[in-house]
Design a protein around this motif. Structure first.
Motif, PDB file in Angstrom:
ATOM      1  N   VAL A 144       0.834  -1.211   0.000  1.00 43.43           N
ATOM      2  CA  VAL A 144       0.000   0.000   0.000  1.00 43.43           C
ATOM      3  C   VAL A 144       0.869   1.262   0.000  1.00 43.43           C
ATOM      4  N   ILE A 145       2.002   1.203   0.657  1.00 46.10           N
ATOM      5  CA  ILE A 145       2.913   2.365   0.614  1.00 46.10           C
ATOM      6  C   ILE A 145       3.349   2.611  -0.835  1.00 46.10           C
ATOM      7  N   GLY A 146       3.738   1.533  -1.535  1.00 47.54           N
ATOM      8  CA  GLY A 146       4.131   1.703  -2.943  1.00 47.54           C
ATOM      9  C   GLY A 146       2.996   2.287  -3.761  1.00 47.54           C
ATOM     10  N   TRP A 147       1.819   1.704  -3.607  1.00 46.59           N
ATOM     11  CA  TRP A 147       0.680   2.137  -4.424  1.00 46.59           C
ATOM     12  C   TRP A 147       0.244   3.568  -4.079  1.00 46.59           C
ATOM     13  N   LEU A 148      -0.072   3.803  -2.793  1.00 40.85           N
ATOM     14  CA  LEU A 148      -0.649   5.105  -2.430  1.00 40.85           C
ATOM     15  C   LEU A 148       0.406   6.168  -2.112  1.00 40.85           C
ATOM     16  N   VAL A 149       1.406   5.811  -1.311  1.00 44.85           N
ATOM     17  CA  VAL A 149       2.363   6.834  -0.866  1.00 44.85           C
ATOM     18  C   VAL A 149       3.290   7.238  -2.017  1.00 44.85           C
ATOM     19  N   ASP A 150       3.855   6.244  -2.701  1.00 46.00           N
ATOM     20  CA  ASP A 150       4.685   6.591  -3.860  1.00 46.00           C
ATOM     21  C   ASP A 150       3.813   7.165  -4.981  1.00 46.00           C
ATOM     22  N   ARG A 211      -6.040   2.084   6.668  1.00 48.26           N
ATOM     23  CA  ARG A 211      -5.156   2.884   7.527  1.00 48.26           C
ATOM     24  C   ARG A 211      -4.349   3.932   6.748  1.00 48.26           C
ATOM     25  N   TRP A 212      -4.027   3.663   5.465  1.00 43.44           N
ATOM     26  CA  TRP A 212      -3.131   4.570   4.738  1.00 43.44           C
ATOM     27  C   TRP A 212      -3.848   5.585   3.854  1.00 43.44           C
ATOM     28  N   TRP A 213      -5.147   5.366   3.595  1.00 42.72           N
ATOM     29  CA  TRP A 213      -5.830   6.250   2.638  1.00 42.72           C
ATOM     30  C   TRP A 213      -5.800   7.722   3.062  1.00 42.72           C
ATOM     31  N   TRP A 214      -6.265   7.986   4.284  1.00 41.53           N
ATOM     32  CA  TRP A 214      -6.362   9.399   4.700  1.00 41.53           C
ATOM     33  C   TRP A 214      -4.987  10.043   4.875  1.00 41.53           C
ATOM     34  N   PRO A 215      -4.033   9.348   5.530  1.00 39.26           N
ATOM     35  CA  PRO A 215      -2.688   9.959   5.591  1.00 39.26           C
ATOM     36  C   PRO A 215      -2.102  10.238   4.193  1.00 39.26           C
ATOM     37  N   ALA A 258      -8.350   1.305  -7.389  1.00 38.50           N
ATOM     38  CA  ALA A 258      -8.898   0.563  -6.236  1.00 38.50           C
ATOM     39  C   ALA A 258      -9.943  -0.439  -6.724  1.00 38.50           C
ATOM     40  N   LYS A 259     -10.700  -0.038  -7.727  1.00 39.66           N
ATOM     41  CA  LYS A 259     -11.747  -0.907  -8.275  1.00 39.66           C
ATOM     42  C   LYS A 259     -11.125  -2.156  -8.900  1.00 39.66           C
ATOM     43  N   VAL A 260     -10.082  -1.953  -9.700  1.00 38.01           N
ATOM     44  CA  VAL A 260      -9.398  -3.090 -10.341  1.00 38.01           C
ATOM     45  C   VAL A 260      -8.840  -4.027  -9.268  1.00 38.01           C
ATOM     46  N   LEU A 261      -8.309  -3.421  -8.222  1.00 38.46           N
ATOM     47  CA  LEU A 261      -7.712  -4.203  -7.139  1.00 38.46           C
ATOM     48  C   LEU A 261      -8.784  -4.964  -6.343  1.00 38.46           C
ATOM     49  N   GLY A 262      -9.972  -4.386  -6.272  1.00 35.52           N
ATOM     50  CA  GLY A 262     -11.038  -5.022  -5.492  1.00 35.52           C
ATOM     51  C   GLY A 262     -11.031  -4.610  -4.035  1.00 35.52           C
ATOM     52  N   VAL A 263     -10.523  -3.401  -3.747  1.00 38.49           N
ATOM     53  CA  VAL A 263     -10.584  -2.897  -2.367  1.00 38.49           C
ATOM     54  C   VAL A 263     -11.524  -1.697  -2.306  1.00 38.49           C
ATOM     55  N   THR A 264     -12.006  -1.415  -1.091  1.00 41.13           N
ATOM     56  CA  THR A 264     -12.887  -0.267  -0.884  1.00 41.13           C
ATOM     57  C   THR A 264     -12.079   0.848  -0.243  1.00 41.13           C
ATOM     58  N   LEU A 265     -12.195   2.058  -0.766  1.00 38.77           N
ATOM     59  CA  LEU A 265     -11.522   3.194  -0.121  1.00 38.77           C
ATOM     60  C   LEU A 265     -12.406   3.655   1.036  1.00 38.77           C
ATOM     61  N   PRO A 266     -11.810   3.897   2.206  1.00 39.26           N
ATOM     62  CA  PRO A 266     -12.611   4.103   3.429  1.00 39.26           C
ATOM     63  C   PRO A 266     -13.210   5.504   3.520  1.00 39.26           C
ATOM     64  N   ASP A 267     -14.077   5.845   2.588  1.00 38.06           N
ATOM     65  CA  ASP A 267     -14.687   7.164   2.584  1.00 38.06           C
ATOM     66  C   ASP A 267     -16.108   7.044   2.035  1.00 38.06           C
ATOM     67  N   PRO A 268     -17.120   7.093   2.916  1.00 42.45           N
ATOM     68  CA  PRO A 268     -18.508   6.931   2.460  1.00 42.45           C
ATOM     69  C   PRO A 268     -18.953   8.071   1.544  1.00 42.45           C
ATOM     70  N   ASP A 280     -15.926  13.480  -5.759  1.00 43.75           N
ATOM     71  CA  ASP A 280     -16.041  14.208  -4.487  1.00 43.75           C
ATOM     72  C   ASP A 280     -15.510  13.289  -3.401  1.00 43.75           C
ATOM     73  N   PHE A 281     -14.953  13.866  -2.370  1.00 45.84           N
ATOM     74  CA  PHE A 281     -14.511  13.024  -1.243  1.00 45.84           C
ATOM     75  C   PHE A 281     -14.738  13.739   0.078  1.00 45.84           C
ATOM     76  N   GLY A 282     -14.701  12.953   1.163  1.00 47.69           N
ATOM     77  CA  GLY A 282     -15.039  13.464   2.494  1.00 47.69           C
ATOM     78  C   GLY A 282     -13.969  14.388   3.041  1.00 47.69           C
ATOM     79  N   SER A 283     -14.227  14.967   4.229  1.00 50.49           N
ATOM     80  CA  SER A 283     -13.254  15.944   4.742  1.00 50.49           C
ATOM     81  C   SER A 283     -12.122  15.259   5.496  1.00 50.49           C
ATOM     82  N   ILE A 284     -10.979  15.856   5.369  1.00 53.72           N
ATOM     83  CA  ILE A 284      -9.745  15.319   5.953  1.00 53.72           C
ATOM     84  C   ILE A 284      -9.614  15.807   7.389  1.00 53.72           C
TER      85      ILE A 284
END
Ligand SMILES: [Fe+2]
Ligand SMILES: [Fe+2]
Length: 335
Positions: A144-150, A211-215, A258-268, A280-284
């Motif tokens: 997840v660090i590679g995917w999201l952080v990098d 855990r890593w989405w919002w950071p 995220a869709k291709v991967l099959g995971v849900t991003l934690p933001d309703p 659109d996305f929720g507040s940080i």
């Protein structure tokens, strides 16, 4: 990595306090005209003190982020699940060390020494990207660090390849090529776990994403309306795209992945907005961001202590390199 919008400094603390002389005003006009023409500034060119200080701050915070960023993943080198993954991770972590090296060298062209900058980091006086103060609890965190952080780092860093300060721009071109490999290796590791893994491994990936989405979204720095340095940095071609615009680009690029991967991003609140043609996305949680930047994240103390230990344990390497350089120089002079 890894920049987050590296403009974290008290408002107004680096503004010039004395009025410019006529000669300085002329130099400033020439400097700004060159930037307006899309030209680059080289180390020997005249530059306003505020520009130099802004760059020293940004490049050094970026360099610190690269080397602190080695720590959360370095933690997994001995526990990588296969030889292939271990070799990839080792190469990635070494790349980050190299990025630190290019960037400290770029900062040194502005008249500060690497020792001084490292000293500020180790004394807890310098900032680095807040993302590295979160723990890497499972192997999925490495993916997840590679995917999201990098991935976020690439969004931030590609515009820096056109930064007006040439040594920084040149360093970023090389860094960005390596970052794209970092992002792909992370995504690939996750894809393998999601497609071929056990239900427990898939849960592990989802937990790491949660855990890593919002950071990761915080890596783009504070919102534009509270970002104290953005306007001047944009004016001087240090920054090309605003924090909020980069964040939006990142969200738009990541949702389909995220869709291709099959995971849900934690933001309703995450949903496509047809009128805006963006997600659109929720507040940080900016309180969390400032807490972590201010030194009170889950791993701030551990990261700094590890950096200081690495520096102290590496003293013999620096001494040996200096002794070798002195010997070679003496031999050259004697010849
Ligand atoms: Fe990276
Ligand atoms: Fe990097």
């Amino acid at each position: 990595m890894y920049t987050q919008a590296m403009d974290l400094m008290p408002k107004g603390s680096d503004r010039p306090s004395t009025p410019l002389s006529a000669t300085e005003q002329q130099l400033l006009d020439r400097f700004e005209a060159r930037i307006d023409d899309g030209g680059f500034i080289e180390p020997k060119d005249w530059m306003p003190e505020h520009y130099r200080r802004t760059l020293v701050r940004q490049i050094s915070q970026h360099a610190h982020s690269e080397i602190v960023g080695m720590l959360p993943e370095g933690n997994w080198i001995t526990r990588a699940p296969t030889l292939k993954r271990k070799a990839i991770l080792l190469a990635k972590v070494q790349d980050e060390g190299g990025h630190g090296l290019y960037l400290y060298a770029a900062a040194e062209t502005l008249g500060v020494s690497r020792d001084e900058l490292i000293g500020q980091l180790h004394a807890g006086k310098a900032k680095y990207s807040s993302i590295f103060n979160y723990p890497t609890l499972t192997w999925a965190d490495v993916g997840v660090i590679g995917w999201l952080v990098d991935g976020a780092a690439i969004m931030n860093q590609v515009p820096l390849c056109r930064c007006s300060y040439a040594p920084y721009a040149r360093a970023m071109i090389r860094i960005c090529r390596e970052e794209s490999f970092h992002q792909r290796q992370g995504y690939d590791a996750l894809l393998v776990m999601m497609r071929n893994g056990t239900p427990r491994q898939r849960e592990m990936v989802q937990d790491a994403v949660n855990r890593w989405w919002w950071p990761s979204l915080m890596m783009f720095g504070p919102p534009d309306d509270v970002s104290s340095h953005s306007a001047q940095s944009m004016r001087w071609g240090i920054k090309r795209i605003s924090n909020d615009d980069l964040r939006q680009k990142f969200v738009d690029a990541t949702v389909p992945q995220a869709k291709v991967l099959g995971v849900t991003l934690p933001d309703p609140e995450l949903r496509w907005n047809e009128a805006r043609q963006h997600f659109d996305f929720g507040s940080i949680d900016w309180d969390e961001f400032w807490r972590v930047v201010g030194g009170d994240g889950p791993c701030n103390r551990e990261r700094l202590a590890d950096r200081v230990d690495a520096w102290e344990e590496g003293a013999w390497v620096r001494e040996a390199a200096l002794a070798h350089a002195a010997k070679t120089e003496a031999q050259r002079q004697a010849a």
